[in-house]
Design an enzyme around this catalytic site. Structure first.
Site, PDB file in Angstrom:
ATOM      1  N   LYS A  22       0.844  -1.208   0.000  1.00 21.31           N
ATOM      2  CA  LYS A  22       0.000   0.000   0.000  1.00 21.31           C
ATOM      3  C   LYS A  22       0.871   1.246   0.000  1.00 21.31           C
ATOM      4  CE  LYS A  22      -3.673  -2.350   2.351  1.00 21.31           C
ATOM      5  NZ  LYS A  22      -4.094  -2.883   3.642  1.00 21.31           N
ATOM      6  N   GLN A  72      -5.008  -2.651   9.833  1.00 14.03           N
ATOM      7  CA  GLN A  72      -4.673  -3.852   9.067  1.00 14.03           C
ATOM      8  C   GLN A  72      -5.064  -5.077   9.884  1.00 14.03           C
ATOM      9  OE1 GLN A  72      -3.114  -3.691   5.867  1.00 14.03           O
ATOM     10  NE2 GLN A  72      -3.675  -5.849   5.841  1.00 14.03           N
ATOM     11  N   ASP A  87     -11.473   1.836   4.420  1.00  9.49           N
ATOM     12  CA  ASP A  87     -11.815   0.438   4.131  1.00  9.49           C
ATOM     13  C   ASP A  87     -13.327   0.205   4.067  1.00  9.49           C
ATOM     14  OD1 ASP A  87      -9.598  -1.079   3.655  1.00  9.49           O
ATOM     15  OD2 ASP A  87      -9.259  -1.627   5.756  1.00  9.49           O
TER      16      ASP A  87
END
Ligand code: NDP
Length: 283
Positions: A52, A96, A119
């Protein structure tokens, strides 16, 4: 033989446009800036975070990584989320996953400001997704829909079978497919006669983490096959699909690597920029 759905090439095409958008924002004094909180030492997570970061740099986006030790307490992560939520310089944040055992991941997700939820995993944004009133979407699901549309594969009226029902992939894929007017079946570990169900599908999306789960017998001739799985077998990255045999029957198929993965990262970047623009009154 099935045509390859080239997620990598499509992600690069999208990347060119996004880079331009970010450049224009920067000219107006706005630099998209987001944070990834990673707790513990999960090797796969560390790779995803680095991937990322590389993509963010390429797009001109700032990505901070908050690497927290494996024994971090829940309150410490919540305090960090609160701090980032309140920081006007930060446009987006994500945790994460997976997180270590002592961490209640759902509680962390609930704490993220939905306006910074890159997200799209906060309860508010999941609700908006199912109400078909969403501003951000979980990146993998969004990437799959965009990829199919890019190849002009019609979704309305199609019979779609999604294998896997996680909050991060299976459920949002099902929600977005429904929104596209597909007829959707979601399968999981309790599903009986999986092969019988997948054989009826015009489009199969597999997101299980089980290498070679989907074989040629489970797919009808001419089906579209989307492989989300990322599994390491003998040091090699493979998907959920027995690619070599299934591609002989499929009309279109995503490879692993180079299919869904690059789109997930690209659509995360798209979400960062979308949220940044909205926060700065540029909807
Ligand atoms: P989860 O482990 O959270 O979910 C897996 C799902 O698959 C569960 O719903 C499980 O059923 C179901 N499942 C597992 N085995 C079978 C089986 N034999 N038959 C039917 N259903 C089964 O995983 P994620 O959704 O987070 O990820 C799935 C895969 O996708 C992983 O390989 C992950 O690495 C990959 N991934 C790839 C991304 C990309 O960008 N390419 C992004 C995110 C994930 P049940 O609910 O009953 O347990």
């Amino acid at each position: 033989m099935g045509k390859i759905l080239d997620g990598k090439a499509f992600a690069n095409e999208l990347g060119q446009n996004l880079k331009e958008k970010v450049k224009k924002l920067k000219e107006e004094g706005i630099t998209p800036h987001f944070c990834v909180i990673n707790i513990g030492d999960d090797p796969a997570s560390k790779i995803y975070v680095r991937t990322k970061k590389r993509r963010a740099e390429k797009m001109g986006i700032i990505q901070d990584i908050y690497q927290m030790p494996a024994d971090t307490k829940q309150e410490e992560v919540l305090a960090l989320i609160d701090k980032l939520n309140a920081d006007p310089e930060i446009n987006g944040l994500m945790v994460q996953l997976p997180a270590p055992e002592q961490i209640d991941a759902d509680a962390l997700l609930k704490r993220i400001d939905p306006n910074k939820d890159v997200d799209a995993l906060t309860p508010a944004n999941i609700g908006q997704l199912w109400m078909e009133n969403h501003f951000v979407e979980p990146a993998t699901a969004e990437g799959i829909i965009a990829l199919l549309k890019h190849y002009q594969i019609t979704l309305a009226g199609k019979r779609v079978v999604v294998i896997g029902r996680s909050n991060i992939v299976g459920k949002p894929v099902a929600a977005l497919m429904l929104e596209e007017n597909a007829t959707v079946t979601v399968c999981h570990l309790y599903t009986k006669n999986l092969a019988e169900i997948t054989r009826q599908a015009d489009i199969v999306v597999s997101a299980t983490g089980q290498a070679f789960l989907v074989n040629a017998d489970m797919v009808k001739d001419g089906a579209v096959v989307v492989d989300v799985g990322m599994n390491h077998v003998n040091g090699k990255l493979v998907g959920d699909v027995d690619f070599d045999n299934v591609k002989e029957k499929a009309s279109y198929i995503t490879p692993v690597p180079g299919g869904v993965g690059p789109l997930t990262v690209q659509f995360l970047m798209e979400a960062v920029v979308k949220l940044t623009r909205r926060q700065n009154g540029r909807e």
